[in-house]
Design an enzyme around this catalytic site. Structure first.
Site, PDB file in Angstrom:
ATOM      1  N   ARG A 186       0.828  -1.208   0.000  1.00  0.00           N
ATOM      2  CA  ARG A 186       0.000   0.000   0.000  1.00  0.00           C
ATOM      3  C   ARG A 186       0.859   1.254   0.000  1.00  0.00           C
ATOM      4  O   ARG A 186       0.509   2.256  -0.622  1.00  0.00           O
ATOM      5  CB  ARG A 186      -0.969   0.019   1.185  1.00  0.00           C
ATOM      6  CG  ARG A 186      -2.065  -1.020   1.091  1.00  0.00           C
ATOM      7  CD  ARG A 186      -2.926  -0.826  -0.158  1.00  0.00           C
ATOM      8  NE  ARG A 186      -3.871  -1.900  -0.303  1.00  0.00           N
ATOM      9  CZ  ARG A 186      -3.798  -2.881  -1.215  1.00  0.00           C
ATOM     10  NH1 ARG A 186      -2.798  -2.902  -2.075  1.00  0.00           N
ATOM     11  NH2 ARG A 186      -4.706  -3.822  -1.277  1.00  0.00           N
ATOM     12  N   GLU A 223       1.885   1.610  -3.474  1.00  0.00           N
ATOM     13  CA  GLU A 223       0.728   2.093  -4.231  1.00  0.00           C
ATOM     14  C   GLU A 223       0.498   3.589  -3.990  1.00  0.00           C
ATOM     15  O   GLU A 223       0.238   4.351  -4.932  1.00  0.00           O
ATOM     16  CB  GLU A 223      -0.515   1.298  -3.819  1.00  0.00           C
ATOM     17  CG  GLU A 223      -1.780   1.704  -4.529  1.00  0.00           C
ATOM     18  CD  GLU A 223      -2.979   0.903  -4.046  1.00  0.00           C
ATOM     19  OE1 GLU A 223      -3.773   0.503  -4.902  1.00  0.00           O
ATOM     20  OE2 GLU A 223      -3.121   0.684  -2.825  1.00  0.00           O
ATOM     21  N   SER A 242      14.744  15.170   2.906  1.00  0.00           N
ATOM     22  CA  SER A 242      15.773  14.271   3.424  1.00  0.00           C
ATOM     23  C   SER A 242      15.140  13.056   4.115  1.00  0.00           C
ATOM     24  O   SER A 242      14.142  13.175   4.822  1.00  0.00           O
ATOM     25  CB  SER A 242      16.654  15.007   4.435  1.00  0.00           C
ATOM     26  OG  SER A 242      17.571  14.125   5.029  1.00  0.00           O
TER      27      SER A 242
END
Length: 147
Positions: A88, A91, A114
């Site tokens: 996920r 995704e 960063s």
């Protein structure tokens, strides 16, 4: 001892002692996500932190030495992850990566966030339609250098 083997020992001891990442974070004066990163071989501890951790988990002192070594960061294989929760995140970056990049560039200019000067917090939000996971990432903005 391989990193995976060390991680397995640490997680087994954590489970046997019924200690949470929060508990260990409080003991070390660190965030629970950082402690989890340490246990998964993605961070290195000071000698004092390593000693406190192995004592809390009743593990041999020689394990502490391994926890102070510089880690080889990036534990995921260079393929699409198959674990549903980790997938996920992949995704989310596939869908929102370019929009986030555009918004960050618009707000800060050409640069990056960063992952070294960085914190991440995981929070639980109570919701009547089902609890929600709230992840807050904070990284220093680093502009690209012109030369």
């Amino acid at each position: 001892m391989a990193i995976l083997e060390l991680t397995q020992k640490l997680l087994a001891a954590k489970k046997a002692k019924n200690i949470s990442f929060d508990d260990l974070g409080n003991l070390l004066g660190r965030d629970r996500v950082w402690v989890a990163a340490l246990i998964y071989g993605q961070a290195s501890a000071s000698p004092d932190e390593a000693s406190k951790l192995v004592h809390a988990l009743d593990l041999p002192e020689e394990i502490a030495e391994e926890l102070t070594q510089f880690p080889l960061k990036g534990s995921l294989e260079p393929v699409i992850p198959t674990d549903p929760l980790i997938y996920r995140f992949y995704e989310i970056m596939q869908v929102y990566g370019m929009p986030l990049k555009a918004v960050i560039h618009e707000e800060f200019g050409d640069g990056i966030m960063s992952a070294i000067d960085f914190t991440v917090n995981v929070e639980k939000e109570t919701d009547p339609q089902g609890n929600r996971v709230k992840i807050v990432m904070s990284g220093k903005f680093l502009p690209y250098k012109k030369w």
